[in-house]
Design a protein around this motif. Sequence first.
Motif, short mmCIF file in Angstrom:
data_model
loop_
_atom_site.label_atom_id
_atom_site.label_comp_id
_atom_site.label_asym_id
_atom_site.label_seq_id
_atom_site.Cartn_x
_atom_site.Cartn_y
_atom_site.Cartn_z
N ASN A 68 0.83 -1.21 0.00
CA ASN A 68 0.00 0.00 0.00
C ASN A 68 0.86 1.25 0.00
O ASN A 68 0.49 2.27 -0.58
CB ASN A 68 -0.89 0.02 1.24
CG ASN A 68 -2.22 -0.64 0.96
OD1 ASN A 68 -2.62 -0.74 -0.20
ND2 ASN A 68 -2.87 -1.10 1.99
N ASP A 89 1.99 2.00 -3.39
CA ASP A 89 0.87 2.54 -4.16
C ASP A 89 0.66 4.02 -3.85
O ASP A 89 0.47 4.83 -4.74
CB ASP A 89 -0.41 1.77 -3.84
CG ASP A 89 -0.48 0.47 -4.61
OD1 ASP A 89 0.54 0.11 -5.21
OD2 ASP A 89 -1.54 -0.17 -4.59
N LEU A 124 1.01 7.07 -6.35
CA LEU A 124 -0.17 7.91 -6.59
C LEU A 124 0.16 9.37 -6.30
O LEU A 124 -0.20 10.26 -7.08
CB LEU A 124 -1.33 7.43 -5.72
CG LEU A 124 -2.62 8.21 -5.85
CD1 LEU A 124 -3.16 8.11 -7.26
CD2 LEU A 124 -3.67 7.73 -4.87
N ILE A 164 -0.06 12.49 -8.85
CA ILE A 164 -0.87 13.68 -8.56
C ILE A 164 0.00 14.93 -8.69
O ILE A 164 -0.42 15.93 -9.27
CB ILE A 164 -1.49 13.57 -7.16
CG1 ILE A 164 -2.58 12.51 -7.17
CG2 ILE A 164 -2.07 14.90 -6.72
CD1 ILE A 164 -3.09 12.14 -5.80
N GLN A 178 -5.58 22.87 -8.21
CA GLN A 178 -7.01 22.92 -7.92
C GLN A 178 -7.80 21.95 -8.80
O GLN A 178 -8.97 21.70 -8.54
CB GLN A 178 -7.54 24.34 -8.17
CG GLN A 178 -6.98 25.38 -7.23
CD GLN A 178 -7.29 25.07 -5.79
OE1 GLN A 178 -8.39 24.63 -5.47
NE2 GLN A 178 -6.32 25.24 -4.91
N VAL A 194 -6.92 18.81 -9.54
CA VAL A 194 -6.78 17.41 -9.12
C VAL A 194 -7.33 17.32 -7.71
O VAL A 194 -6.73 17.86 -6.79
CB VAL A 194 -5.32 16.96 -9.16
CG1 VAL A 194 -5.21 15.47 -8.95
CG2 VAL A 194 -4.69 17.35 -10.46
N VAL A 195 -8.48 16.68 -7.55
CA VAL A 195 -9.16 16.76 -6.26
C VAL A 195 -9.49 15.39 -5.70
O VAL A 195 -9.64 14.42 -6.44
CB VAL A 195 -10.46 17.60 -6.37
CG1 VAL A 195 -10.15 19.03 -6.67
CG2 VAL A 195 -11.38 17.02 -7.42
N VAL A 196 -9.57 15.35 -4.39
CA VAL A 196 -10.14 14.20 -3.70
C VAL A 196 -11.40 14.71 -3.00
O VAL A 196 -11.64 15.91 -2.94
CB VAL A 196 -9.16 13.61 -2.66
CG1 VAL A 196 -8.04 12.88 -3.35
CG2 VAL A 196 -8.63 14.68 -1.76
N HIS A 197 -12.18 13.78 -2.47
CA HIS A 197 -13.49 14.16 -1.96
C HIS A 197 -13.58 13.88 -0.48
O HIS A 197 -13.21 12.80 -0.03
CB HIS A 197 -14.57 13.41 -2.72
CG HIS A 197 -14.41 13.58 -4.20
ND1 HIS A 197 -14.93 14.64 -4.87
CD2 HIS A 197 -13.71 12.86 -5.11
CE1 HIS A 197 -14.59 14.55 -6.13
NE2 HIS A 197 -13.84 13.48 -6.31
N VAL A 244 -20.44 16.97 -0.01
CA VAL A 244 -19.09 16.61 -0.41
C VAL A 244 -18.29 17.88 -0.64
O VAL A 244 -18.80 18.86 -1.17
CB VAL A 244 -19.11 15.79 -1.72
CG1 VAL A 244 -17.70 15.55 -2.21
CG2 VAL A 244 -19.82 14.49 -1.52
N LEU A 301 -4.76 14.08 0.37
CA LEU A 301 -4.88 12.67 -0.04
C LEU A 301 -5.03 11.75 1.16
O LEU A 301 -5.90 10.88 1.19
CB LEU A 301 -3.64 12.29 -0.86
CG LEU A 301 -3.68 10.91 -1.50
CD1 LEU A 301 -4.84 10.81 -2.46
CD2 LEU A 301 -2.39 10.59 -2.20
N ALA A 353 -8.42 12.10 2.74
CA ALA A 353 -9.49 11.50 1.95
C ALA A 353 -9.48 9.98 2.08
O ALA A 353 -10.53 9.34 2.10
CB ALA A 353 -9.35 11.90 0.48
N GLN A 354 -8.29 9.41 2.16
CA GLN A 354 -8.21 7.95 2.24
C GLN A 354 -8.68 7.44 3.59
O GLN A 354 -9.05 6.28 3.72
CB GLN A 354 -6.79 7.49 1.96
CG GLN A 354 -6.47 7.56 0.48
CD GLN A 354 -5.05 7.22 0.16
OE1 GLN A 354 -4.19 7.25 1.04
NE2 GLN A 354 -4.78 6.90 -1.09
N TRP A 406 -17.16 7.72 5.35
CA TRP A 406 -18.36 8.05 4.58
C TRP A 406 -19.54 7.31 5.19
O TRP A 406 -19.38 6.20 5.69
CB TRP A 406 -18.19 7.62 3.13
CG TRP A 406 -17.22 8.47 2.39
CD1 TRP A 406 -15.88 8.28 2.31
CD2 TRP A 406 -17.51 9.64 1.66
NE1 TRP A 406 -15.32 9.28 1.56
CE2 TRP A 406 -16.30 10.13 1.14
CE3 TRP A 406 -18.68 10.34 1.37
CZ2 TRP A 406 -16.21 11.27 0.37
CZ3 TRP A 406 -18.59 11.48 0.60
CH2 TRP A 406 -17.37 11.94 0.10
N PRO A 407 -20.71 7.92 5.13
CA PRO A 407 -21.88 7.19 5.62
C PRO A 407 -22.05 5.90 4.82
O PRO A 407 -21.93 5.90 3.59
CB PRO A 407 -23.04 8.16 5.38
CG PRO A 407 -22.51 9.31 4.63
CD PRO A 407 -21.03 9.25 4.64
#
Lengths: 268, 448
Positions: free
Chosen positions: B281, B284, B288, B292, B302, B304-307, B319, B328, B331-332, B336-337
């Motif tokens: 991982n 990876d 990644l 990015i 701006q 390249v986004v994560v949520h 979101v 990053l 976000a990882q 999340w619900p």
Amino acid sequence: MTGARTNTLASLRGSIERIEAHADASAPARVALGHAEADVTLQGGLALAAVHEVFAEGRQSAVATGFIAGLAGLASLAGRVTARRPLVWIRQDFAEIESGALSMAGLTELGLDPRCLVTVRAADVDTALRTAADALACDALGAVVLELWGEARQLDLVASRKLTLAAQASGVTGLLLRVAAQPQPSTAETRWIARAAHSPPASVGSAWGAPVFDAQLVRNRHGPVGRWIMEWKCDECLFAKPAAYPQPVAAAPAHRPHQARAQQRRAG
Amino acid sequence: MFDADAAADAKALSDIAGWCDRFTPLVALDPPHGLFLDITGCAHLFGGEAALMRMVCGALTRQGFAVSAAIAGTSICARTMTRHVSGQIVPDGGEAEAIRLLPVFALGADEAISRGLRRAGLKTIGDVASRARHEITARFGDGFTTLLEQALGQGDAPISPLKPLPDYIVEKRFPEPVATDGVISATLSRLAAMLVAAMDRQGKGARRLEAHFFRTDGAVRAIAVDTGQPVTKAEMIDRLFRERLEALKDPLDPGFGFDLIRLSASRVEIVVQQQRDLDANVHDNDALAALIDRIAARIGGQRVVVHLPQDTHIPERAVKAAPAQHHLAAAQAAAWPAREESEPPLRPLRLFARPEPIKVIAEVPDGPPAWFQWRRASHTVTRVEGPERVAMEWWRSPEAMLTRDYFRVEDETGLRFWLYRDGLYDREIAQRAGEIVQPNWFVHGLFA
């Protein structure tokens, strides 16, 4: 056909095989879609380390998005036991205006993981293509989705070949979402046309089922084509043949009153 | 003859300060027409203080400026010297002696103070210095005494440089200006290797890199690259700058050539060596992050986004898109619900940033839609589910917002939409208007 001609044809076929040999040398890894008939036609499932195209009409954009998200989900999970590999979604700005942004809640509802997603907002097709080629060369990714709206002159045979080579070299699966575009010659492994299909006839109290796609395989480099109705199983993260509705219901118990459905569906 | 243009003067001064950056990274403005250069530890690179001063003055004179320069132990002493004579180097400890005979106005104090000193008969700085300090302070204030002490070398105030001092700097000077892309990129690669070697000795990696290109005609171009993770590889730096330079809207113009290229790491971080786990991982994530950074260098961070999930139930605000370079890891690890098992999707896959108005026919005003028209195409609703009522967040918005009733509908071709009616018909819409009004309907998203 005369013998000489057959021989010529056979030798030509042989040389094409050899040219393409490096791609087939190690039989490409495949991930099963889950839909039995489609998997047979695809000789085991979606080829990884290759480029696949999904076309759709403008109004079917969300359907195609769902289909490609399913493929990406399968590809990013392939060969991994624990976590999914990251997914890069490259979207042209115009596509976001036309058919909306990808909703993370919607992605979760399909059983996919928004934590793995990195979105790239590309201003134009050139940028998007270049970014896609870069991303496909990065072997840490599970899949790269390139979403373009409308005809893209820049995505010609050369550009398509570049993407395919990058995908083969790194082992990353490339998925092209082409909304409101006509299929052009390309080096894609498969080409699909996604359309919406009706929800299965519902049982009582449920008006709404899992997403159903009418997926037509219009090109397959290494096999026949076909057309299937596929249902996306959000819980298992697999495609499947839609179950035959109405489902058989167990007989009501005789010794006690008929119960309401144990699990009440949320109204909202 | 033309009017004085203070703004243009300030711009020219700041351009000269940018040009002076080649001699020392610590350049401070002293408006309206002065510059401080902290040359501590820099002079030997140019053949000593005298040679450095000759070089600066000569180059500025050739560019058409009138220059008066001095070198001294304190900035104020040097400035005092320049007001009177150019080209002096004050030896360490000789400040008081050097400025003793200069007139008091050279100190650069207020006009009123200078006049007051002259009226008191104190014509030279030596005269002022010979008086007791408390007398001077009582008459002219504390500020002036401090200024005087600094001029006499009895105290020093730090200058405030225009740019913060980068943590690591490497640079390459050319005897002849270079203009070809090949030489420029080769120089950048070499500088990157030197920079990495310098950072590596202290276990650091760069988060922000800047390349400065000094043109022979005085123009300086700075190009910065941000990275999400500390960069410790020269090839990576090289590649980031190549991407950035290629993507510049306003390309690097060598003009008559660059005579100095500088690479600096203005923000560095300690690099933590992570052990690879079996799942790879870490590898990876590194790959990644590098990808990015590369994409961000070309098209902007701006884009390249994560949520990240937000704590709200309003669909369009649930979101937040955050730059992937910096978020990053967040976000990882985001929570999340979870979806409800064995339920079909309750939320659409594609969501419009602004809901699009539609024409709707509903059997009853409060009921589900039976037919609607969106983007000039009409859809007959065959299945419908809802309403799901979403109340607006009254504690955020000052004006009252209407409650939304969301419906999940499927049309005759199997397309699925997420529609909503803005406002509860009987409570919010009908009451407000006092007459019969049609509620507004919108399509907010599309289901797969």
